[in-house]
Design an enzyme around this catalytic site. Structure first.
Site, PDB file in Angstrom:
ATOM      1  N   LYS A 167      14.267   6.763  12.734  1.00  0.00           N
ATOM      2  CA  LYS A 167      14.579   7.536  11.532  1.00  0.00           C
ATOM      3  C   LYS A 167      15.924   8.251  11.655  1.00  0.00           C
ATOM      4  O   LYS A 167      16.683   8.327  10.681  1.00  0.00           O
ATOM      5  CB  LYS A 167      13.456   8.535  11.244  1.00  0.00           C
ATOM      6  CG  LYS A 167      12.129   7.876  10.895  1.00  0.00           C
ATOM      7  CD  LYS A 167      12.234   7.021   9.635  1.00  0.00           C
ATOM      8  CE  LYS A 167      10.894   6.451   9.224  1.00  0.00           C
ATOM      9  NZ  LYS A 167      10.962   5.688   7.963  1.00  0.00           N
ATOM     10  N   SER A 218      12.242   9.912   5.708  1.00  0.00           N
ATOM     11  CA  SER A 218      11.179  10.880   6.028  1.00  0.00           C
ATOM     12  C   SER A 218      11.811  12.077   6.700  1.00  0.00           C
ATOM     13  O   SER A 218      12.983  12.035   7.120  1.00  0.00           O
ATOM     14  CB  SER A 218      10.077  10.299   6.925  1.00  0.00           C
ATOM     15  OG  SER A 218      10.369  10.460   8.293  1.00  0.00           O
ATOM     16  N   TYR A 258       9.689   6.217  16.676  1.00  0.00           N
ATOM     17  CA  TYR A 258       9.754   6.567  15.255  1.00  0.00           C
ATOM     18  C   TYR A 258      10.912   7.525  15.022  1.00  0.00           C
ATOM     19  O   TYR A 258      11.706   7.353  14.099  1.00  0.00           O
ATOM     20  CB  TYR A 258       8.428   7.201  14.832  1.00  0.00           C
ATOM     21  CG  TYR A 258       8.362   7.601  13.381  1.00  0.00           C
ATOM     22  CD1 TYR A 258       7.951   6.688  12.417  1.00  0.00           C
ATOM     23  CD2 TYR A 258       8.703   8.894  12.976  1.00  0.00           C
ATOM     24  CE1 TYR A 258       7.893   7.045  11.074  1.00  0.00           C
ATOM     25  CE2 TYR A 258       8.643   9.257  11.638  1.00  0.00           C
ATOM     26  CZ  TYR A 258       8.230   8.335  10.692  1.00  0.00           C
ATOM     27  OH  TYR A 258       8.175   8.702   9.365  1.00  0.00           O
ATOM     28  N   SER A 275       0.848  -1.190   0.000  1.00  0.00           N
ATOM     29  CA  SER A 275       0.000   0.000   0.000  1.00  0.00           C
ATOM     30  C   SER A 275       0.882   1.239   0.000  1.00  0.00           C
ATOM     31  O   SER A 275       2.113   1.147   0.033  1.00  0.00           O
ATOM     32  CB  SER A 275      -0.927   0.022   1.226  1.00  0.00           C
ATOM     33  OG  SER A 275      -0.177   0.154   2.429  1.00  0.00           O
TER      34      SER A 275
END
Length: 324
Positions: A159, A142, A155, A17
């Site tokens: 990252k 990101s 998170y 997705s």
């Protein structure tokens, strides 16, 4: 030199997705051969059907990237094409909540997926690239890779760590002219990711209004596959956030934490959930999450404007980094 994507062999993890699906469809439209991986076999088959309709040859390999042996098997099956030209390491999950109120198992799962999962991808791909003498490894990072994300501590840690890992790997391979390690730093995207992620806030989550079509990231990945470079950002907010954090990191983090807290106090109540941390989502969701068509909470717009204003204000005033 611009590389042809026709008949290129491309491995995409997290392909069921969002950005993964968009990127698979983009490569398929260029005539690439695809190896699609994710945990949800049924969702992968759906994406594969679309890509085959675009003319691509597609191999589906259900894989949990936190399992190093499974990723090695993914690489072995991908080599049935005879080589691997591009590996897009795209898997990512999130958990939103105050650090101490988020289960430690959730923190660990985020780090294992977002960081160790990419380690496993690279550990499977790089030896193949070295034997071949060529290959492009693309890490999906990101804006969280260079600006902290309060209320999503794991998170943020994953990252920041992924950016460091990518830089270290790139340095080790600097003498390999035709082997490339590339990073993609997008801003907020209209994918099912927020809806799929774990939520321990007890409040309904949304995304800021300046949200981008994930197909923009897919196009950026295609450009990297054709003309590799160290890193690219996608979306103006990513660039503004990067500048603001560079100039005033502590001020930036406090601002984001305050704005997030303001939003959570006002947001409608919602059930707490592990989301897709420990199992695939019940509904894969497709490429888009539908965020661009929904009404946004005003504080989100304030956050975006504040980031831009902080970046500009700090740049104009020349605030020293050490005073933040």
């Amino acid at each position: 030199m611009r590389k042809s994507l026709k008949d290129a062999v491309v491995v995409i993890t997290g392909a069921s997705s969002g950005v993964g699906q968009a990127t698979a469809e983009a490569f398929a439209s260029r005539g690439s051969n695809l190896v699609l991986a994710a945990r949800d076999a049924a969702a992968l088959q759906s994406v594969a059907k679309t890509c085959r309709a675009l003319g691509a040859v597609v191999l589906v390999v259900p894989t949990d990237v936190t399992d190093a042996d499974a990723v090695k098997e993914l690489a072995r099956k991908a080599m049935s094409f005879g080589r691997i030209d591009v590996w897009f390491s795209n898997v990512g999950v999130g958990a939103v909540g105050r650090f101490e109120q988020t289960p430690i198992e959730a923190h660990e799962r985020v780090v294992r997926t977002n960081l160790i999962g990419h380690f496993n991808d690279a550990h499977a791909a790089i030896p193949i690239f070295l034997r071949q003498g060529h290959g492009t490894f693309i890490n999906m990072i990101s804006l969280g890779g260079f600006a902290s994300t309060p209320y999503a501590a794991a998170y943020s840690a994953s990252k920041f760590g992924l950016r460091g890992f990518s830089e270290a790997l790139r340095a080790e391979l600097a003498d390999q002219r035709d082997i490339h390690v590339c990073d993609v730093y997008p801003t907020f995207l209209d994918t099912p990711g927020v809806a799929h992620g774990a939520n321990y806030t007890g409040r309904r989550l949304t995304v800021p209004p300046l949200v981008y079509d994930p197909r923009r990231v897919a196009r950026a990945v295609l450009r990297l596959a054709q003309r590799p470079r160290h890193s690219v950002t996608v979306g103006a907010i990513a660039d503004l956030t990067r500048l603001a954090h560079f100039l005033a990191p502590n001020t930036m983090s406090r601002l984001l934490a305050r704005l997030t807290s303001m939003y959570l106090r006002r947001a409608p109540r919602a059930d707490k959930s592990n989301g897709n941390l420990f199992r695939p989502p019940a509904q894969p969701g497709g490429v888009e999450g539908g965020w661009r068509s929904q009404h946004r909470v005003p504080v989100a717009a304030i956050a975006a404007a504040a980031i831009a204003g902080l970046a500009l204000g700090v740049a104009v005033r020349g605030v020293p980094h050490r005073r933040t």
